[in-house]
Design an enzyme around this catalytic site. Structure first.
Site, PDB file in Angstrom:
ATOM      1  N   ASP A  60      14.812  35.554  48.015  1.00  9.54           N
ATOM      2  CA  ASP A  60      15.512  36.819  48.297  1.00  9.54           C
ATOM      3  C   ASP A  60      16.370  37.178  47.087  1.00  9.54           C
ATOM      4  O   ASP A  60      17.037  36.327  46.500  1.00  9.54           O
ATOM      5  CB  ASP A  60      16.390  36.679  49.555  1.00  9.54           C
ATOM      6  CG  ASP A  60      16.834  38.036  50.072  1.00  9.54           C
ATOM      7  OD1 ASP A  60      16.373  38.419  51.164  1.00  9.54           O
ATOM      8  OD2 ASP A  60      17.638  38.704  49.387  1.00  9.54           O
ATOM      9  N   ILE A  61      16.357  38.446  46.734  1.00  7.62           N
ATOM     10  CA  ILE A  61      17.071  38.913  45.545  1.00  7.62           C
ATOM     11  C   ILE A  61      18.597  38.841  45.731  1.00  7.62           C
ATOM     12  O   ILE A  61      19.344  38.803  44.746  1.00  7.62           O
ATOM     13  CB  ILE A  61      16.614  40.358  45.213  1.00  7.62           C
ATOM     14  CG1 ILE A  61      16.799  40.684  43.752  1.00  7.62           C
ATOM     15  CG2 ILE A  61      17.279  41.377  46.109  1.00  7.62           C
ATOM     16  CD1 ILE A  61      16.102  41.972  43.333  1.00  7.62           C
ATOM     17  N   ASN A 105      14.266  40.536  61.137  1.00  7.67           N
ATOM     18  CA  ASN A 105      14.904  41.738  61.660  1.00  7.67           C
ATOM     19  C   ASN A 105      13.845  42.757  62.054  1.00  7.67           C
ATOM     20  O   ASN A 105      12.915  43.033  61.287  1.00  7.67           O
ATOM     21  CB  ASN A 105      15.833  42.353  60.605  1.00  7.67           C
ATOM     22  CG  ASN A 105      17.071  41.512  60.380  1.00  7.67           C
ATOM     23  OD1 ASN A 105      17.675  41.026  61.327  1.00  7.67           O
ATOM     24  ND2 ASN A 105      17.455  41.319  59.114  1.00  7.67           N
ATOM     25  N   GLU A 158      15.835  46.566  56.669  1.00  7.85           N
ATOM     26  CA  GLU A 158      15.887  47.450  55.495  1.00  7.85           C
ATOM     27  C   GLU A 158      14.504  47.684  54.891  1.00  7.85           C
ATOM     28  O   GLU A 158      14.227  48.775  54.403  1.00  7.85           O
ATOM     29  CB  GLU A 158      16.784  46.834  54.409  1.00  7.85           C
ATOM     30  CG  GLU A 158      18.257  46.830  54.770  1.00  7.85           C
ATOM     31  CD  GLU A 158      19.107  46.091  53.752  1.00  7.85           C
ATOM     32  OE1 GLU A 158      18.556  45.627  52.743  1.00  7.85           O
ATOM     33  OE2 GLU A 158      20.316  45.971  54.001  1.00  7.85           O
ATOM     34  N   VAL A 159      13.695  46.643  54.847  1.00  2.43           N
ATOM     35  CA  VAL A 159      12.370  46.767  54.229  1.00  2.43           C
ATOM     36  C   VAL A 159      11.324  46.763  55.345  1.00  2.43           C
ATOM     37  O   VAL A 159      11.266  45.835  56.157  1.00  2.43           O
ATOM     38  CB  VAL A 159      12.109  45.619  53.235  1.00  2.43           C
ATOM     39  CG1 VAL A 159      10.729  45.758  52.623  1.00  2.43           C
ATOM     40  CG2 VAL A 159      13.176  45.595  52.149  1.00  2.43           C
ATOM     41  N   HIS A 218       9.058  40.525  57.279  1.00  5.53           N
ATOM     42  CA  HIS A 218       9.449  39.395  56.432  1.00  5.53           C
ATOM     43  C   HIS A 218      10.254  38.423  57.271  1.00  5.53           C
ATOM     44  O   HIS A 218      11.084  38.829  58.088  1.00  5.53           O
ATOM     45  CB  HIS A 218      10.240  39.838  55.204  1.00  5.53           C
ATOM     46  CG  HIS A 218      11.328  40.824  55.489  1.00  5.53           C
ATOM     47  ND1 HIS A 218      11.085  42.152  55.760  1.00  5.53           N
ATOM     48  CD2 HIS A 218      12.676  40.669  55.566  1.00  5.53           C
ATOM     49  CE1 HIS A 218      12.220  42.773  55.972  1.00  5.53           C
ATOM     50  NE2 HIS A 218      13.216  41.897  55.873  1.00  5.53           N
ATOM     51  N   HIS A 233      13.007  35.627  56.989  1.00  8.72           N
ATOM     52  CA  HIS A 233      14.021  35.011  56.135  1.00  8.72           C
ATOM     53  C   HIS A 233      14.040  33.518  56.448  1.00  8.72           C
ATOM     54  O   HIS A 233      14.078  33.126  57.633  1.00  8.72           O
ATOM     55  CB  HIS A 233      15.413  35.567  56.447  1.00  8.72           C
ATOM     56  CG  HIS A 233      15.606  37.024  56.144  1.00  8.72           C
ATOM     57  ND1 HIS A 233      16.242  37.475  55.003  1.00  8.72           N
ATOM     58  CD2 HIS A 233      15.280  38.139  56.849  1.00  8.72           C
ATOM     59  CE1 HIS A 233      16.299  38.801  55.016  1.00  8.72           C
ATOM     60  NE2 HIS A 233      15.726  39.227  56.127  1.00  8.72           N
TER      61      HIS A 233
HETATM   62  P1  AMP Z   1      16.070  43.038  56.008  1.00  4.92           P
HETATM   63  O1  AMP Z   1      17.455  43.551  56.222  1.00  4.92           O
HETATM   64  O2  AMP Z   1      15.698  41.937  56.972  1.00  4.92           O
HETATM   65  O3  AMP Z   1      15.044  44.148  55.947  1.00  4.92           O
HETATM   66  O4  AMP Z   1      16.107  42.292  54.611  1.00  4.92           O
HETATM   67  C1  AMP Z   1      15.551  42.778  53.428  1.00  4.92           C
HETATM   68  C2  AMP Z   1      15.792  41.723  52.394  1.00  4.92           C
HETATM   69  O5  AMP Z   1      14.978  41.992  51.275  1.00  4.92           O
HETATM   70  C3  AMP Z   1      17.235  41.644  51.897  1.00  4.92           C
HETATM   71  O6  AMP Z   1      17.753  40.336  52.146  1.00  4.92           O
HETATM   72  C4  AMP Z   1      17.104  41.942  50.390  1.00  4.92           C
HETATM   73  O7  AMP Z   1      18.012  41.204  49.620  1.00  4.92           O
HETATM   74  C5  AMP Z   1      15.668  41.578  50.118  1.00  4.92           C
HETATM   75  N1  AMP Z   1      15.039  42.218  48.977  1.00  4.92           N
HETATM   76  C6  AMP Z   1      14.980  43.550  48.710  1.00  4.92           C
HETATM   77  N2  AMP Z   1      14.287  43.769  47.579  1.00  4.92           N
HETATM   78  C7  AMP Z   1      13.882  42.568  47.126  1.00  4.92           C
HETATM   79  C8  AMP Z   1      13.124  42.125  46.002  1.00  4.92           C
HETATM   80  N3  AMP Z   1      12.640  42.983  45.079  1.00  4.92           N
HETATM   81  N4  AMP Z   1      12.906  40.803  45.845  1.00  4.92           N
HETATM   82  C9  AMP Z   1      13.410  39.928  46.738  1.00  4.92           C
HETATM   83  N5  AMP Z   1      14.118  40.277  47.818  1.00  4.92           N
HETATM   84  C10 AMP Z   1      14.353  41.582  48.018  1.00  4.92           C
END
Ligand code: AMP
Length: 120
Positions: free
Chosen positions: A34-35, A92, A100-101, A105, A107
């Protein structure tokens, strides 16, 4: 919930458009750090198929894809050496969870005591 939009950042990572440090990859899943890590070890494990979230994934993915993702999560934990010390997984789905994405995914957190389950 809206359908899958393949311009999301994890779809771009899967297409190789954005570089990541690949920690694990097989036919079903890809894992990378995770970034913005929230624990000493914080890795994301994503399915290779186009699924928005757990809801979409469990409704549409094949049994092999579902098994493949969860086997990959466990394999990554073993590879990182947190299987003995312990780890937490989290996915999530949607607004209340703060997703967010919009590509499923998982975690994977570990590498130290993780504290209470939810911070509110
Ligand atoms: P969520 O709130 O569960 O959708 O989490 C999205 C996660 O993606 C967050 O923890 C971000 O830090 C992570 N994230 C977003 N962009 C990247 C990326 N390019 N590489 C790695 N992690 C990312």
């Amino acid at each position: 919930m809206a359908g899958y939009d393949d311009s999301n950042i994890f779809a771009r990572i899967l297409r190789g458009e954005i570089p990541v440090k690949k920690l694990y990859e097989d036919d079903y899943a890809l894992a990378f750090p995770d970034i913005n890590p929230q624990a000493p070890t914080h890795v994301l494990v994503i399915p290779k198929g186009a699924y928005v979230s757990m809801d979409d994934f469990t409704a549409k993915a094949s049994p092999a894809e579902i098994a493949g993702l969860f086997k990959a999560v466990a394999a990554v934990a073993r590879q990182l050496g947190v299987d003995a010390s312990g780890y937490r997984i989290l996915a999530n789905h949607g607004r209340d969870a703060g997703q967010e994405v919009m590509h499923l995914h998982i975690h994977l957190f570990g590498g130290g005591s993780l504290g209470p389950l939810l911070a509110r």
